[in-house]
Design a protein around this motif. Structure first.
Motif, mmCIF file in Angstrom:
data_model
loop_
_atom_site.group_PDB
_atom_site.id
_atom_site.type_symbol
_atom_site.label_atom_id
_atom_site.label_comp_id
_atom_site.label_asym_id
_atom_site.label_seq_id
_atom_site.Cartn_x
_atom_site.Cartn_y
_atom_site.Cartn_z
ATOM 1 N N CYS A 1 0.830 -1.218 0.000
ATOM 2 C CA CYS A 1 0.000 0.000 0.000
ATOM 3 C C CYS A 1 0.857 1.257 0.000
ATOM 4 N N GLU A 2 2.069 1.164 0.580
ATOM 5 C CA GLU A 2 2.925 2.361 0.651
ATOM 6 C C GLU A 2 3.235 2.892 -0.747
ATOM 7 N N ASP A 3 3.481 1.976 -1.712
ATOM 8 C CA ASP A 3 3.788 2.404 -3.084
ATOM 9 C C ASP A 3 2.554 2.459 -3.966
ATOM 10 N N HIS A 4 1.435 1.963 -3.446
ATOM 11 C CA HIS A 4 0.211 1.893 -4.267
ATOM 12 C C HIS A 4 -0.978 2.436 -3.473
ATOM 13 N N GLU A 5 -0.785 3.608 -2.918
ATOM 14 C CA GLU A 5 -1.843 4.145 -2.043
ATOM 15 C C GLU A 5 -3.135 4.413 -2.816
ATOM 16 N N GLU A 6 -2.984 4.874 -4.066
ATOM 17 C CA GLU A 6 -4.204 5.150 -4.855
ATOM 18 C C GLU A 6 -5.001 3.875 -5.095
ATOM 19 N N GLU A 7 -4.271 2.793 -5.439
ATOM 20 C CA GLU A 7 -4.957 1.512 -5.675
ATOM 21 C C GLU A 7 -5.617 1.023 -4.385
ATOM 22 N N ALA A 8 -4.908 1.205 -3.265
ATOM 23 C CA ALA A 8 -5.480 0.783 -1.978
ATOM 24 C C ALA A 8 -6.748 1.574 -1.679
ATOM 25 N N ARG A 9 -6.684 2.885 -1.933
ATOM 26 C CA ARG A 9 -7.871 3.715 -1.667
ATOM 27 C C ARG A 9 -9.026 3.367 -2.602
ATOM 28 N N ALA A 10 -8.689 2.941 -3.829
ATOM 29 C CA ALA A 10 -9.767 2.587 -4.776
ATOM 30 C C ALA A 10 -10.629 1.460 -4.210
ATOM 31 N N VAL A 11 -9.991 0.507 -3.512
ATOM 32 C CA VAL A 11 -10.742 -0.616 -2.937
ATOM 33 C C VAL A 11 -11.255 -0.256 -1.542
ATOM 34 N N ASN A 12 -10.316 0.251 -0.707
ATOM 35 C CA ASN A 12 -10.628 0.404 0.724
ATOM 36 C C ASN A 12 -11.443 1.652 1.049
ATOM 37 N N GLU A 13 -11.466 2.611 0.115
ATOM 38 C CA GLU A 13 -12.312 3.797 0.338
ATOM 39 C C GLU A 13 -13.418 3.867 -0.722
ATOM 40 N N THR A 14 -13.027 3.981 -2.019
ATOM 41 C CA THR A 14 -14.056 4.147 -3.061
ATOM 42 C C THR A 14 -14.969 2.926 -3.134
ATOM 43 N N GLY A 15 -14.377 1.740 -3.071
ATOM 44 C CA GLY A 15 -15.186 0.510 -3.122
ATOM 45 C C GLY A 15 -16.191 0.466 -1.983
ATOM 46 N N VAL A 16 -15.733 0.860 -0.813
ATOM 47 C CA VAL A 16 -16.613 0.848 0.375
ATOM 48 C C VAL A 16 -17.703 1.913 0.209
ATOM 49 N N LYS A 17 -17.312 3.083 -0.310
ATOM 50 C CA LYS A 17 -18.292 4.155 -0.554
ATOM 51 C C LYS A 17 -19.359 3.662 -1.541
ATOM 52 N N ASN A 18 -18.922 2.968 -2.604
ATOM 53 C CA ASN A 18 -19.884 2.427 -3.589
ATOM 54 C C ASN A 18 -20.894 1.517 -2.899
ATOM 55 N N LEU A 19 -20.389 0.625 -2.049
ATOM 56 C CA LEU A 19 -21.293 -0.309 -1.345
ATOM 57 C C LEU A 19 -22.247 0.466 -0.437
#
Ligand SMILES: NC(=O)c1ccc[n+]([C@@H]2O[C@H](COP(=O)([O-])OP(=O)(O)OC[C@H]3O[C@@H](n4cnc5c(N)ncnc54)[C@H](OP(=O)(O)O)[C@@H]3O)[C@@H](O)[C@H]2O)c1
Length: 308
Positions: free
Chosen positions: A95-113
């Motif tokens: 996640c340190e090098d891929h924070e955007e990808e992590a946020r896509a699942v862990n924030e945006t994905g959760v927001k979608n749900l």
């Protein structure tokens, strides 16, 4: 009850699937298990087949929670009463090098749900982590303590919690820690390392609550049958260090010949910073429910005896 589980091929997803299908005599449900891709679909299907868990009340489909329209189609198609989100980007160091990808699942994905759950009036169960805390204290964290993550993973998970609390009234956010189940985890890594090494050097200055996915799945299935909405901590009782945990794993495996030595976090640098003391208090679980959760030692013993 109509239940949709995301990330059903993950450690927790499998445990939730097993817990629900094992309870099928106790309550009436329809189950939609979702996985992120076709390969996971095949492996979940094969696992269920091998274990005799295929059931006409459970179906498997693919769903990438980052895709709002896919989430909308899946949720409107199935109309769940409860959504159990077991999906996450869980590779803490990555996640340190891929924070955007992590946020896509862990924030945006959760927001979608959460957004679609609101539209269809479903309850959302969302799983979070001890890593939302900085771990600088020495007293177990309670549900009311303010997150202050020290890693990209922790930040993305804290934002996921916020996406839920900003959107919904009927939710369960369950923070858990040091999870092990079916899949890649610390317990299996230590067992595998002990097959090739006579000495294991393990960090002794990070303290947390190792938690069996089976125990957490039991707690989730308990909570969804209540209206005790809000934030919960759900970990096995007690706390320990990675070092003490490894000693217990070796003892239970009968591998006393393996020498386990304590080292400091500084001696085992990782890309992501980890909290030193991320023990989650189970006090609310004990005082506000009649749910009994195993201690980390009992749950670990059960896990290891099932492995062998
Ligand atoms: N593991 C731990 O030590 C730990 C500690 C504290 C909290 N937690 C939290 O507990 C929960 C469960 O963790 P776990 O250990 O069971 O995780 P896991 O084994 O890594 O499983 C996560 C699942 O998420 C799925 N996933 C990833 N990206 C997705 C996407 N875009 N759309 C849909 N699904 C996606 C993956 O599906 P595929 O396999 O199909 O790609 C995977 O099966 C997570 O919320 C995690 O943050 C875990």
């Amino acid at each position: 009850m109509r239940i949709l589980v995301t990330g059903a091929k993950g450690q927790l997803g499998i445990a939730v699937m097993r817990e629900l299908l094992g309870k099928k005599q106790d309550f009436d449900f329809r189950l939609m298990l979702t996985v992120s891709n076709d390969a996971s679909w095949n492996s979940l299907y094969n696992l269920m087949k091998e274990d005799g868990l295929l059931d006409e009340r459970a179906e498997i489909t693919t769903l990438d929670i980052r895709d709002y329209y896919a989430v909308k189609a899946a949720l409107f198609g199935f109309l769940p009463d409860v959504i159990i989100n077991c999906s996450a980007y869980t590779a803490v160091d990555d996640c340190e090098d891929h924070e955007e990808e992590a946020r896509a699942v862990n924030e945006t994905g959760v927001k979608n749900l959460a957004l679609v759950a609101k539209e269809i009036d479903a309850v959302l169960v969302h799983i979070s982590t001890d890593y939302v805390f900085d771990g600088s204290g020495a007293v177990p964290y309670t549900e009311g303590d303010k997150p202050n993550p020290v890693s990209a993973y922790g930040r993305s998970k804290a934002l996921g919690e916020k996406a839920v609390t900003d959107t919904l009234d009927r939710y369960f956010i369950i923070r858990t820690a040091w999870l092990y189940g079916e899949g890649k985890n610390f317990v299996k890594t230590m067992i595998s390392l002990s097959e090739k090494n006579k000495t294991l050097r393990v960090v002794s200055d990070q303290i947390g609550s190792p938690t069996s996915a089976v125990e957490l799945a039991r707690f989730i299935v308990y909570l969804i049958q209540t209206d005790k909405y809000g934030i919960w901590h759900g970990v096995c009782d007690g706390s320990t260090s990675w070092y003490e945990l490894t000693k217990e794993i070796m003892r239970l495996m009968g591998k006393e010949e393996v020498e386990v030595l304590p080292i400091t976090t500084e001696e085992y640098p990782t890309k992501a910073k980890r909290p030193h003391f991320s023990v989650l208090s189970n006090e609310k679980l004990h005082s506000e429910t009649d749910f009994k959760i195993k201690s980390w030692k009992e749950a670990l013993k059960e896990y290891i005896s099932n492995l062998s």
